[in-house]
Design a protein around this motif. Structure first.
Motif, PDB file in Angstrom:
ATOM      1  N   VAL A  71       0.799  -0.992   0.106  1.00 30.35           N
ATOM      2  CA  VAL A  71      -0.125  -0.040   0.281  1.00 30.35           C
ATOM      3  C   VAL A  71       1.055   1.270   0.148  1.00 30.35           C
ATOM      4  O   VAL A  71       1.000   1.532   0.958  1.00 30.35           O
ATOM      5  N   LYS A  72       0.535   1.965  -0.900  1.00 31.53           N
ATOM      6  CA  LYS A  72       1.621   3.315  -0.998  1.00 31.53           C
ATOM      7  C   LYS A  72       1.389   4.406  -0.496  1.00 31.53           C
ATOM      8  O   LYS A  72       0.389   3.963   0.355  1.00 31.53           O
ATOM      9  N   THR A  73       2.380   5.096   0.045  1.00 27.68           N
ATOM     10  CA  THR A  73       2.143   6.462   1.153  1.00 27.68           C
ATOM     11  C   THR A  73       0.863   6.832   0.249  1.00 27.68           C
ATOM     12  O   THR A  73       0.891   7.285  -0.986  1.00 27.68           O
ATOM     13  N   LEU A  74       0.133   7.056   1.026  1.00 32.76           N
ATOM     14  CA  LEU A  74      -1.297   7.363   0.428  1.00 32.76           C
ATOM     15  C   LEU A  74      -2.003   8.868  -0.169  1.00 32.76           C
ATOM     16  O   LEU A  74      -2.145   9.313  -1.354  1.00 32.76           O
ATOM     17  N   VAL A  75      -0.461   9.820  -0.305  1.00 30.05           N
ATOM     18  CA  VAL A  75      -0.107  11.398  -1.214  1.00 30.05           C
ATOM     19  C   VAL A  75       0.456  10.951  -2.543  1.00 30.05           C
ATOM     20  O   VAL A  75      -0.274  11.560  -3.461  1.00 30.05           O
ATOM     21  N   ALA A  76       0.833   9.920  -2.815  1.00 30.05           N
ATOM     22  CA  ALA A  76       0.978   9.245  -3.859  1.00 30.05           C
ATOM     23  C   ALA A  76       0.411   8.477  -4.307  1.00 30.05           C
ATOM     24  O   ALA A  76       0.461   7.758  -5.623  1.00 30.05           O
ATOM     25  N   ALA A  77      -0.898   7.905  -3.567  1.00 37.50           N
ATOM     26  CA  ALA A  77      -2.197   6.443  -4.050  1.00 37.50           C
ATOM     27  C   ALA A  77      -2.480   7.051  -4.829  1.00 37.50           C
ATOM     28  O   ALA A  77      -3.119   8.527  -4.743  1.00 37.50           O
TER      29      ALA A  77
ATOM     30  N   THR B  70     -11.988  13.005  -8.173  1.00 33.82           N
ATOM     31  CA  THR B  70     -12.032  12.486  -6.728  1.00 33.82           C
ATOM     32  C   THR B  70     -12.308  13.983  -6.223  1.00 33.82           C
ATOM     33  O   THR B  70     -12.252  13.640  -4.668  1.00 33.82           O
ATOM     34  N   GLY B  71     -11.272  14.736  -6.232  1.00 34.06           N
ATOM     35  CA  GLY B  71     -10.254  16.012  -5.585  1.00 34.06           C
ATOM     36  C   GLY B  71      -9.826  16.014  -4.531  1.00 34.06           C
ATOM     37  O   GLY B  71      -9.463  14.680  -4.079  1.00 34.06           O
ATOM     38  N   PRO B  72     -10.580  16.210  -3.200  1.00 35.58           N
ATOM     39  CA  PRO B  72      -9.912  16.359  -2.082  1.00 35.58           C
ATOM     40  C   PRO B  72     -10.241  14.358  -0.927  1.00 35.58           C
ATOM     41  O   PRO B  72      -9.684  13.810  -0.154  1.00 35.58           O
ATOM     42  N   HIS B  73     -10.959  13.653  -2.500  1.00 37.37           N
ATOM     43  CA  HIS B  73     -11.501  12.915  -1.188  1.00 37.37           C
ATOM     44  C   HIS B  73     -10.483  11.726  -1.959  1.00 37.37           C
ATOM     45  O   HIS B  73     -11.321  10.214  -1.155  1.00 37.37           O
ATOM     46  N   ARG B  74      -9.994  11.498  -2.764  1.00 40.36           N
ATOM     47  CA  ARG B  74      -8.642  10.936  -3.663  1.00 40.36           C
ATOM     48  C   ARG B  74      -7.873   9.879  -2.331  1.00 40.36           C
ATOM     49  O   ARG B  74      -8.121   8.725  -2.368  1.00 40.36           O
ATOM     50  N   THR B  75      -7.518  10.361  -1.277  1.00 41.87           N
ATOM     51  CA  THR B  75      -7.409   9.299  -0.243  1.00 41.87           C
ATOM     52  C   THR B  75      -8.120   8.551   0.482  1.00 41.87           C
ATOM     53  O   THR B  75      -7.746   7.627   1.062  1.00 41.87           O
ATOM     54  N   ARG B  76      -9.474   8.684   1.003  1.00 41.02           N
ATOM     55  CA  ARG B  76      -9.828   8.309   1.818  1.00 41.02           C
ATOM     56  C   ARG B  76     -10.889   6.948   0.316  1.00 41.02           C
ATOM     57  O   ARG B  76     -10.676   6.335   0.870  1.00 41.02           O
TER      58      ARG B  76
END
Length: 219
Positions: A11-17, A25-31
């Motif tokens: 599982v990648k670091t979420l900032v890069a996912a 998805t805008g600001p919800h991408r990491t979710r």
């Protein structure tokens, strides 16, 4: 005795996912990335052919929820995807040296335990084997028998790399959900058609409550 696998999920670091989903998805991408990983891990743990799931990540925002589902989380040394997988595989062998080890991509939100079981049953017949993605370019699963060298070749055109490395390609009927990884809005639409897991479905329903996937970047 039935064969049960150790599965390693990176599982990648979420900032890069899931950066290719950013426009949709805008600001919800990491979710969404966390939800997709949660559905992948949930399905894997529910598969009767899976003894344990080892998640390799350096991101505590992903590690917490995935450990809560029952995954064994180990730290990603942050030296690339295949190094992360080898780190997880080494941990798996320490835990259960007699079990086969597989690598499973973390972006399979429609994954069905029964479909994963079909692939794992087929993979158990070969020293090393893999499942290509739906586009026949990448790879969603790679696995080896106990005691065999674990040599994942993920990244880019990994189907060709795994074939060149001598791994057996597996494409049995009835594993569509295992082959449907999600990197783009079109991929997510295809996964929605198969049926999303509960975590991803909840995020998608919140993002697009009308279920409208027409036009622009909207999924």
């Amino acid at each position: 005795m039935s064969i049960r696998w150790s599965l390693v999920i990176p599982v990648k670091t979420l900032v890069a996912a899931k950066t290719r989903l950013a426009a949709a998805t805008g600001p919800h991408r990491t979710r969404l990335a966390v939800a997709v990983a949660c559905d992948t891990v949930t399905a894997a743990l529910a598969c009767p052919a899976v003894a344990r799931v080892i998640v390799v990540t350096a991101d505590p925002a992903a590690a917490g929820p995935l450990a809560g589902l029952g995954a064994d989380v180990v730290h990603d040394p942050d030296r690339g995807l295949n190094t992360a997988l080898r780190t997880g595989a080494a941990h798996a062998v320490r835990l259960a040296p007699g079990d086969p080890v597989g690598a499973l991509q973390a972006d399979l939100p429609a994954l069905r335990p029964a479909e994963l079981a079909i692939a794992l049953g087929a993979a158990a017949e070969f020293d090393q084997a893999f499942v290509p993605d739906a586009l026949d370019v990448g790879t969603t699963f790679y696995g080896v028998r106990p005691g065999r060298p674990f040599r994942p070749r993920f990244g880019g055109e990994s189907r060709a790399k795994h074939l060149a490395g001598g791994a057996k390609e597996l494409t049995p009927e009835g594993i569509d959900s295992l082959r449907r990884d999600v990197d783009t809005p079109d991929d997510l639409r295809a996964a929605m058609t198969l049926g999303l897991g509960a975590h991803t479905a909840a995020v998608v329903a919140e993002l697009w409550p009308d279920g409208d996937d027409d036009g622009g970047d909207q999924v």
